[in-house]
Each structure stands twice: as C-alpha cells, then as structure tokens.
Design an enzyme around this catalytic site. Structure first.
Site, mmCIF file in Angstrom:
data_model
loop_
_atom_site.group_PDB
_atom_site.id
_atom_site.type_symbol
_atom_site.label_atom_id
_atom_site.label_comp_id
_atom_site.label_asym_id
_atom_site.label_seq_id
_atom_site.Cartn_x
_atom_site.Cartn_y
_atom_site.Cartn_z
ATOM 1 C CG HIS A 150 43.710 45.019 45.579
ATOM 2 N ND1 HIS A 150 44.818 44.860 44.776
ATOM 3 C CD2 HIS A 150 43.460 46.354 45.603
ATOM 4 C CE1 HIS A 150 45.225 46.047 44.343
ATOM 5 N NE2 HIS A 150 44.412 46.963 44.826
ATOM 6 C CG ASN B 268 48.884 48.920 42.402
ATOM 7 O OD1 ASN B 268 48.283 48.091 43.077
ATOM 8 N ND2 ASN B 268 48.352 50.086 42.080
#
EC number: 1.11.1.6
Length: 510
Positions: free
Chosen positions: A63, A136
């Site tokens: 990320h 997510n």
C-alpha cells in the site's frame, strides 16, 4: 499544478533556519573567499543538507502508493440493536474522517492503473477514540492462513536476483494456494483495474463483531458502496494511462474534490447472529468467502463523504497510520486468524515507519483525551504532564467498564497446534457461481484473455499446468479456454476432499 489556494493566498512568511533565525539569501553559502572551501560553521547550509538526507521515511511494504483526503462520516440509520458505540447513538451524528486509498503491490512511484487489489482505509475520529476501517476494494482475499502473508507479498514484489516483477513467482504462489481462485477471478475480471481511487467500493473482507448494550454479539461484514457505482478500466486503456499519466488516480480524485464533486460512499453491514454463524455453510472466519446477499442482506448504517484535500500530503496522508486494532466500544475483532495477525502487524509497521509515538502525530491523534501509562520515546509530543506513569492512588484515573460480550460463546480449551487450513470443494463453489452466473459471456472472454496474457509469461510449464488444474476445479471450460490461448494441453481438475472435510465455525470449543 499547485492548487488555486497556493496561487491566490500566499502566506507572506519570512524565510528562517529550522531554529527560527532569519536568513537573507537561502541559496548562499559561507566560504573563505570566492573560491575557497565551505565553512562548517554555516549552520543553515549544514542543517539543510542533513535534513535533506533524512527526508524520506520507510515507505509501506504494501500500500505504498495512495491518494488521500478528509471528510466526514454521517450516521443515517439507527443500529443501536447491534452496537453500543456512542457514534451510533443518534441518526445524523457525524465524525471527521481521513481516507487513504491505495494500490497494494507497487512502490510509491508505481502507476495507479495496474491490475492489483486496492487498499481502502478510513479513520473515524469518535468521542470514544479512533475507529479505523482497514479494508480492500474486493469482498474476499487470496487466503485464510496468516503465515502466508509475508510470502505472498514477496511474490508480488521483485525477484531477489533480477529485481524485476516475475510471473513465475506470482503464479507459483497462487498455484499452490487453490483457495485463492475466488479472488483471482475478481482480480483478472472487469473489477481488477478501478478507474481511479474514488470510483471503487470498499469491503471489510474480515468478519468483525458488534456488541450491543445488553452484551449481545452480532457478527458483521462491512460494505462501502460508492455512489454512482464503481468504474473500471480495461487492460488496454489502463496500460495507455500508465504510460502517459501514472499518477492518474491521485490527479482525478484530487481534482474532483477541488471542483466540488465530492466522492460519497454509502455504508452497509451484513450481520449474523451466533446461531446463524454456526449453521452457515462456510466458516465465517474464512476471508476467501462472501456471505450471500440473499441470505444476509445489506443493512444501511451511514455514509461518508470526502470533501477536503490535504494541505500537505506527507503530513496528512503519508504519515496517516491505520490499523484494524484501532477499535471503539461496541466493536470487536473476530477470531479470523488473518485479522488477528493484522491486529499486531499494522501498528507494528507504523512503529517502525513513524516511531513508537505515531498516534501523537496530529493526523493520527484522537479527539478523545488520552490518559494512560505510556511515556517518553522518540518524538513525544504529549507527555501527559506530571500525571503518574503507573496506577496511582495519589492521582488516580477513572476507569470505564466495557459492555461485556457473551463470554460463554467464546471459551476455548485445547492444545497448542500448528494449523494450516485444508482445501475442499467449498473453496471452488463461490468462484464457480461467479464464473457461471455473475459473469456474462463477454466478461468471461475478457477474464480468459487477462489471465492468458499474464500467465503466458511464466517459464515453468509445471506451474502453468498446476494453475490450470485449479481453474478446472472451478469449471473445466474456464481452464480449457485459457489453455487454448497459451498453447497448452487441457488438464484435469485438481482433486480435493468434499465439503464435509472443511473446518466448520464453532466459536465455543470446550
């Protein structure tokens, strides 16, 4: 281009050193004569170089590339029957939020339009502390065994010798993890490349628990559905954008907010009682599975809006720190083993990146007053004054008891074991429904092409055949169509035990 605010509202500040000393010319350095050496006494110059050498903090292992913004969450429906969280004690109540929306596998400089899962993190600042949603953009994940995570990430990164992304590593991992096929069909399907960060949904994937004022438990999964529906890109368009405008996702979200087109997500939960959880066909702790909406419908709880761009990306987005362990009264973690591992790993990442006092940074600090026995460490901003740093009778703190969940439901007795989940026919059922009933023929055709274009880069024939056998376990025609495009013979399905061999959810094991 800088924002209009930068152009239109100069702050008129006077240039100084880091200790506040005004400097007449920032580019000048102290030297002996016109051609002599630079002087060590020139604190401005030395401090400038020393700080520059330390500007970068470790980027997130996953990320790393992200867009971010601020806004608010608003309660739209009464869910006091589910949770005693004070946030939900009144319809219309708001909490300020910060969101960080990201790709997963790429580095901080990677393109926004890669085929990849997206991260979807939101920090809600409530009167009872910060509540982080660390989600997510897909409702499932690749596996359910937490020890796989570091190894999985390694295969999505760079080869240790060539330092390149490697299709053999990618498919070698997944071909040994058959339960990943549900997520793979989503990733290589139409939803695999979102059209910007602000046009995608967010899902908890994990199961969490609500606890109400009576101590009753309801298991839940959360869904954040973007207003107007999610948008996606096909592989050709995504590759074109990646070459021309790799920061496309950051740019489009920033510009949308700057122009007043604020992204809005409506927030829902699916819930289960304890009895429903224990009779459910799938294990509720298995994040490779969804809960069918027909059986467990979406219940609206609120919405969140992003209406404010950051003034400084590093301070407000790069230093923002999210963890699923940041919970509030009335919300608890389930015993999902991947979630349990993330409860440790995520805050530990931030201790490494930002320091042990990362929650004292302005972007992470809760609006709820902090009083505890943690003290000192690097970059301490809030030292809690002269308050004793132990449980003191001289200056005692107040303690608020939490509403207790049903203890009888979660009593575990047993021996310590090294456990790895086993694959059964259940692991292919939902992927099969996705292929046969959710995808139309054009979507199936695009999926087959996307997988074929990627897996044909694998040099190992055994890896390709192994993955084809997993696809065949979903549906033989899926495997055969991919095999035809990559010039391999058809394979037979992977043989696995029937559903009765799957581990069922039974919370109380005494």
């Amino acid at each position: 281009m800088p924002s209009e605010e930068v152009f239109n509202t100069p702050d008129g500040a006077t240039y100084t050193t880091s200790n506040g000393d005004p400097i007449a010319e920032p580019y000048a350095v102290q030297r002996i004569g016109h051609n002599g050496p630079v002087l060590l006494q020139d604190f401005h110059h030395i401090d400038l170089l020393a700080h520059f050498d330390r500007e970068r903090i470790p980027e997130r292992v996953v990320h790393a590339k992200a867009a971010g913004a601020h806004g608010y969450f608003e309660v739209t429906h009464d869910i006091s029957d589910l949770t005693c969280a004070a946030l939900f004690n009144k319809v219309g109540k708001r909490a300020r939020v910060t969101a960080r929306l990201s790709t997963v596998a790429g580095e901080a400089g990677s393109a926004d339009t890669v085929r990849d899962v997206r991260g979807f993190s939101v920090k809600l600042r409530t009167e009872e502390g910060n509540w982080d949603w660390v989600f997510n953009n897909t409702p499932v994940f690749f596996f359910r065994d937490p020890s796989m995570f570091p190894h999985f990430v390694h295969t999505q990164k760079r080869d240790p010798q060539t330092h390149r992304k490697d299709a053999d590593m990618f498919w070698d991992f997944f071909s040994q993890v058959p339960e990943s096929v549900h997520q793979l069909l989503i990733l290589f399907g139409d939803r695999g490349i979102p059209d910007g960060y602000h046009h995608m949904n967010g899902y908890s994937s994990h199961t969490y628990k609500f606890v109400n004022a009576a101590g009753d438990i309801h298991y839940y999964k959360m869904h954040c559905l973007v207003e107007g529906g999610f948008r996606t890109l096909d592989s050709t368009k995504a590759a074109e954008i990646a070459g021309q405008d790799p920061d496309y996702g950051l740019k489009t979200m920033y510009n949308a907010i700057e122009q007043g087109h604020y992204p809005v997500w409506n927030v829902f939960v699916q819930t289960m009682t304890i009895d429903q959880a224990e009779s459910f066909r799938y294990n509720i702790l298995d994040m490779t599975k969804i809960w069918p909406h027909a059986e467990y419908p979406l219940r609206p709880i609120g919405k969140f809006v992003l209406n404010e761009n950051p003034k400084n990306y590093f301070a407000e987005i790069e230093q923002s720190a999210f963890s699923p362990s940041h919970l509030i009264p009335g919300v608890e973690a389930s015993t999902d083993p991947v979630l349990q591992s993330r409860l440790f790993a995520y805050p530990d990442t931030q201790r490494y990146r930002l320091g042990v006092n990362y929650q004292q940074l302005p972007i992470n600090a809760p609006i709820a007053p902090i009083a505890n026995f943690q003290r000192d460490g690097r970059a301490t901003f809030v030292s809690q004054g002269n308050r004793p740093n132990y449980k003191s009778s001289i200056q005692p703190l107040s303690y608020i008891a939490r509403t207790a969940s049903q203890a009888k439901h979660e009593i575990w007795l047993g021996q310590a074991t090294a456990e790895l989940s086993s694959v059964t026919e259940l692991d292919f059922e939902q992927a099969r429904i996705l292929w046969n009933k959710i995808f139309d023929e054009s979507a199936r055709e695009r999926l087959v092409k996307n997988v074929s274009d990627h897996i044909r880069n694998v040099t190992s024939e055994s890896i390709k055949r192994r993955q084809l056998s997993i696809f065949a376990a979903v549906e033989q025609t899926l495997s055969d169509r991919i095999a035809d495009l990559i010039d391999l013979p058809h394979v037979t399905p992977l043989q696995v035990p029937d559903p009765s061999a799957a581990l069922r959810f039974q919370a109380s094991s005494h």
